[in-house]
Motif scaffolding. Structure first.
Motif, PDB file in Angstrom:
ATOM      1  N   SER A  43       0.829  -1.201   0.000  1.00  0.00           N
ATOM      2  CA  SER A  43       0.000   0.000   0.000  1.00  0.00           C
ATOM      3  C   SER A  43       0.862   1.249   0.000  1.00  0.00           C
ATOM      4  O   SER A  43       1.952   1.273   0.588  1.00  0.00           O
ATOM      5  N   LEU A  44       0.353   2.281  -0.656  1.00  0.00           N
ATOM      6  CA  LEU A  44       0.987   3.600  -0.663  1.00  0.00           C
ATOM      7  C   LEU A  44       0.096   4.543   0.134  1.00  0.00           C
ATOM      8  O   LEU A  44      -1.132   4.520  -0.016  1.00  0.00           O
ATOM      9  N   SER A  45       0.698   5.378   0.958  1.00  0.00           N
ATOM     10  CA  SER A  45      -0.099   6.292   1.788  1.00  0.00           C
ATOM     11  C   SER A  45       0.669   7.577   2.044  1.00  0.00           C
ATOM     12  O   SER A  45       1.879   7.679   1.775  1.00  0.00           O
ATOM     13  N   TYR A  46      -0.046   8.567   2.591  1.00  0.00           N
ATOM     14  CA  TYR A  46       0.545   9.856   2.946  1.00  0.00           C
ATOM     15  C   TYR A  46       0.206  10.177   4.405  1.00  0.00           C
ATOM     16  O   TYR A  46      -0.972  10.279   4.763  1.00  0.00           O
ATOM     17  N   TRP A  47       1.228  10.296   5.236  1.00  0.00           N
ATOM     18  CA  TRP A  47       1.100  10.675   6.655  1.00  0.00           C
ATOM     19  C   TRP A  47       0.118   9.761   7.408  1.00  0.00           C
ATOM     20  O   TRP A  47      -0.591  10.212   8.296  1.00  0.00           O
ATOM     21  N   SER A  48       0.069   8.505   7.053  1.00  0.00           N
ATOM     22  CA  SER A  48      -1.014   7.646   7.552  1.00  0.00           C
ATOM     23  C   SER A  48      -0.558   6.357   8.207  1.00  0.00           C
ATOM     24  O   SER A  48      -1.400   5.520   8.542  1.00  0.00           O
ATOM     25  N   LEU A  49       0.739   6.161   8.393  1.00  0.00           N
ATOM     26  CA  LEU A  49       1.196   4.902   8.956  1.00  0.00           C
ATOM     27  C   LEU A  49       1.089   4.913  10.475  1.00  0.00           C
ATOM     28  O   LEU A  49       1.371   5.939  11.110  1.00  0.00           O
ATOM     29  N   PRO A  50       0.680   3.800  11.071  1.00  0.00           N
ATOM     30  CA  PRO A  50       0.679   3.733  12.541  1.00  0.00           C
ATOM     31  C   PRO A  50       2.101   3.800  13.079  1.00  0.00           C
ATOM     32  O   PRO A  50       3.039   3.315  12.455  1.00  0.00           O
ATOM     33  N   MET A  51       2.245   4.445  14.231  1.00  0.00           N
ATOM     34  CA  MET A  51       3.537   4.536  14.924  1.00  0.00           C
ATOM     35  C   MET A  51       4.620   5.153  14.049  1.00  0.00           C
ATOM     36  O   MET A  51       5.754   4.702  14.017  1.00  0.00           O
ATOM     37  N   SER A  52       4.244   6.228  13.320  1.00  0.00           N
ATOM     38  CA  SER A  52       5.214   6.885  12.449  1.00  0.00           C
ATOM     39  C   SER A  52       5.479   8.328  12.846  1.00  0.00           C
ATOM     40  O   SER A  52       6.492   8.900  12.473  1.00  0.00           O
ATOM     41  N   GLY A  53       4.554   8.942  13.593  1.00  0.00           N
ATOM     42  CA  GLY A  53       4.733  10.331  14.023  1.00  0.00           C
ATOM     43  C   GLY A  53       4.219  11.349  13.027  1.00  0.00           C
ATOM     44  O   GLY A  53       4.103  12.533  13.348  1.00  0.00           O
ATOM     45  N   ALA A  54       3.914  10.956  11.786  1.00  0.00           N
ATOM     46  CA  ALA A  54       3.375  11.872  10.780  1.00  0.00           C
ATOM     47  C   ALA A  54       1.856  11.731  10.756  1.00  0.00           C
ATOM     48  O   ALA A  54       1.334  10.634  10.588  1.00  0.00           O
ATOM     49  N   ASN A  55       1.140  12.851  10.923  1.00  0.00           N
ATOM     50  CA  ASN A  55      -0.315  12.790  11.048  1.00  0.00           C
ATOM     51  C   ASN A  55      -0.984  13.908  10.263  1.00  0.00           C
ATOM     52  O   ASN A  55      -0.396  14.961  10.005  1.00  0.00           O
ATOM     53  N   SER A  56      -2.232  13.680   9.909  1.00  0.00           N
ATOM     54  CA  SER A  56      -3.088  14.699   9.320  1.00  0.00           C
ATOM     55  C   SER A  56      -4.489  14.508   9.898  1.00  0.00           C
ATOM     56  O   SER A  56      -4.965  13.372  10.010  1.00  0.00           O
ATOM     57  N   TYR A  57      -5.147  15.600  10.292  1.00  0.00           N
ATOM     58  CA  TYR A  57      -6.434  15.493  10.984  1.00  0.00           C
ATOM     59  C   TYR A  57      -7.507  16.312  10.270  1.00  0.00           C
ATOM     60  O   TYR A  57      -7.227  17.311   9.614  1.00  0.00           O
ATOM     61  N   ASN A  58      -8.740  15.852  10.438  1.00  0.00           N
ATOM     62  CA  ASN A  58      -9.897  16.597   9.950  1.00  0.00           C
ATOM     63  C   ASN A  58     -11.083  16.254  10.854  1.00  0.00           C
ATOM     64  O   ASN A  58     -10.997  15.324  11.672  1.00  0.00           O
ATOM     65  N   TRP A  85      -9.916   7.152  13.671  1.00  0.00           N
ATOM     66  CA  TRP A  85      -9.339   7.284  12.328  1.00  0.00           C
ATOM     67  C   TRP A  85     -10.448   7.378  11.286  1.00  0.00           C
ATOM     68  O   TRP A  85     -11.508   6.751  11.414  1.00  0.00           O
ATOM     69  N   ILE A  86     -10.167   8.152  10.243  1.00  0.00           N
ATOM     70  CA  ILE A  86     -11.081   8.313   9.117  1.00  0.00           C
ATOM     71  C   ILE A  86     -10.320   7.897   7.854  1.00  0.00           C
ATOM     72  O   ILE A  86      -9.311   8.514   7.498  1.00  0.00           O
ATOM     73  N   PHE A  87     -10.787   6.835   7.203  1.00  0.00           N
ATOM     74  CA  PHE A  87     -10.068   6.259   6.063  1.00  0.00           C
ATOM     75  C   PHE A  87     -10.604   6.821   4.743  1.00  0.00           C
ATOM     76  O   PHE A  87     -11.824   6.877   4.531  1.00  0.00           O
ATOM     77  N   ASN A 124     -13.215  14.920  15.729  1.00  0.00           N
ATOM     78  CA  ASN A 124     -11.937  15.083  15.054  1.00  0.00           C
ATOM     79  C   ASN A 124     -11.251  13.716  14.949  1.00  0.00           C
ATOM     80  O   ASN A 124     -11.256  12.946  15.901  1.00  0.00           O
ATOM     81  N   GLY A 125     -10.682  13.419  13.810  1.00  0.00           N
ATOM     82  CA  GLY A 125     -10.038  12.122  13.624  1.00  0.00           C
ATOM     83  C   GLY A 125      -8.813  12.229  12.745  1.00  0.00           C
ATOM     84  O   GLY A 125      -8.643  13.189  11.978  1.00  0.00           O
ATOM     85  N   ARG A 126      -7.951  11.230  12.851  1.00  0.00           N
ATOM     86  CA  ARG A 126      -6.758  11.186  12.014  1.00  0.00           C
ATOM     87  C   ARG A 126      -7.146  10.695  10.630  1.00  0.00           C
ATOM     88  O   ARG A 126      -7.798   9.668  10.475  1.00  0.00           O
ATOM     89  N   MET A 127      -6.721  11.435   9.610  1.00  0.00           N
ATOM     90  CA  MET A 127      -7.032  11.062   8.239  1.00  0.00           C
ATOM     91  C   MET A 127      -6.039  10.015   7.739  1.00  0.00           C
ATOM     92  O   MET A 127      -4.823  10.167   7.900  1.00  0.00           O
TER      93      MET A 127
END
Length: 420
Positions: A96-111, A209-211, A122-125
């Motif tokens: 899989s390819l993703s952006y700021w979405s891996l668990p335990m990675s420290g990179a996050n995006s929220y909406n 989380w919001i997928f 509010n959830g992690r995108m």
């Protein structure tokens, strides 16, 4: 019953001495309950399932070097090409390819999603291609899998924690309930399914989380030259201690695209350990464990010492009972029964104090005293801590009585009485 009444009479006859023992046992029970609760929650938090699986999962480390050989390609095109070639590898089960979405990675995006214009969450995108839930083996309904979710910003799947949050506030909430992004009064967000409960990381709570599924054109248009992350799951039969080395030697060169090169394939279990160190969880666990074990050791030595001295002072009584025809077994059970009865007398009032401390902690402040670990406060948690504390204290009492009583019984009754 006669045995208990006899021990109660003995305790009452020595109330001036036993009063201090009762006070000590009362305080020790409260401290021991806290220690058992902390250790129990720590072990439960550490070993309970994450809700997804990271065994046999790897993350690609990619680097960019030199000039573009094909200036028409975006970074998105290069990452998609790497993903496609990776999915064709015989040893790879899913990628899989993703952006700021891996668990335990420290990179996050929220909406933030809303229901009925007033209920917000509010959830992690999670911006990822369809293989994401297969790579991490997340729980999905077989009829509503992430890989079949329509592409677009207004189609989402929700984690179970988000669904539960909305259901508490809107009882009729379901997969057919329309959603909206906060601030967007025009578009409607459609739910495509639910991803079962899981946690962001080992010491976290259930994740909100919001997928959102990404398609190739969507990635090119929305993410362009931004840096992506690629993860993949290796078939168990193909994985092993030397797989990483084999991957870098045989597979990685085939994945290189234009000026983006695959430099490493890091096991996700290793990423987890690094994340916990950087996030401070490892230090927190170690510090708490040291404090708990230190207190446990002090309580252990103090309580055993109290009953050790108390039993040794009763050598003459033990000798007299032996002289009057009591057996060593009877005397031992008498002393142990008295010690356990002393513990039983303080158990209920100590439990009342412990329960109120626990309730107050979770109701008033959720400070670091008890609420350090994400374990819900409940009667079961309280009772398990209490049972553990009682058994440990009972063991200490028996150990504090057994050895000095055994030594006292070796002395001839006449000798002990003469010394007294």
């Amino acid at each position: 019953m006669k045995f208990i009444l006899h021990n109660l009479h003995m305790i009452w006859a020595r109330l001036s001495n036993n009063g201090w023992v009762l006070a000590e046992l009362f305080l020790v029970f409260i401290v021991m309950w806290f220690l058992c609760d902390s250790l129990g929650c720590m072990k439960y938090t550490f070993y309970r399932p994450l809700g997804y699986n990271i065994d046999h999962v790897y993350r690609l480390t990619m680097i960019q070097g030199g000039e573009n050989r094909d200036t028409t390609l975006l970074n998105a095109d290069k990452f998609l090409n790497i993903l496609k070639k990776l999915e064709l590898e015989p040893t790879v089960e899913a990628a899989s390819l993703s952006y700021w979405s891996l668990p335990m990675s420290g990179a996050n995006s929220y909406n933030t999603l809303t229901v009925q214009d007033t209920i917000e969450r509010n959830g992690r995108m999670i911006y990822a291609t369809g293989g994401y839930t297969r790579v991490f083996r997340m729980q999905e309904n077989s009829g509503r899998v992430f890989a079949s979710l329509p592409i677009g910003i207004n189609n989402v799947m929700l984690s179970q924690a988000v669904v539960d949050y909305f259901k508490k506030r809107v009882p009729e909430f379901s997969l057919n309930t329309p959603l909206a992004w906060r601030g967007d009064t025009v578009n409607t967000v459609t739910q495509g399914g639910i991803v079962g409960s899981f946690r962001d990381y080992r010491y976290g709570n259930d994740a909100y989380w919001i997928f959102m599924r990404l398609g190739e054109q969507f990635i090119r248009e929305e993410f362009g030259d931004q840096w992506a992350q690629i993860v993949f799951r290796v078939k168990p039969a193909a994985d092993g201690p030397d797989y990483r080395e084999q991957f870098l030697r045989e597979i990685a060169p085939r994945l290189d695209t234009d000026n983006i090169f695959v430099a490493d394939a890091e096991p996700y279990t290793q990423m987890q350990a690094q994340f916990e160190v950087l996030y401070g969880d490892t230090d927190k666990v170690n510090s708490q464990a040291i404090v708990v074990l230190f207190l446990l050791g002090n309580v252990f030595l103090g309580l055993i010492g109290t009953f050790w001295v108390r039993t040794r002072r009763r050598r003459s009584e033990i000798a007299l009972r032996l002289a009057m025809g009591s057996t060593k077994r009877q005397i031992f059970f008498l002393l142990v029964g008295e010690g356990l009865l002393l513990l039983a007398l303080v158990t209920l009032p100590a439990m009342v104090v412990c329960y109120n401390v626990g309730v107050g902690e979770f109701t008033i402040g959720r400070t670091a005293l008890i609420a350090t670990w994400p374990v819900e406060w409940s009667i079961i948690r309280f009772l398990l801590g209490s049972i553990g504390a009682w058994l440990l204290i009972a063991l200490m009492v028996m150990m504090g009585i057994w050895y000095p009583a055994r030594q006292a019984m070796k002395v001839e009754p006449a000798e002990a009485l003469h010394e007294d």
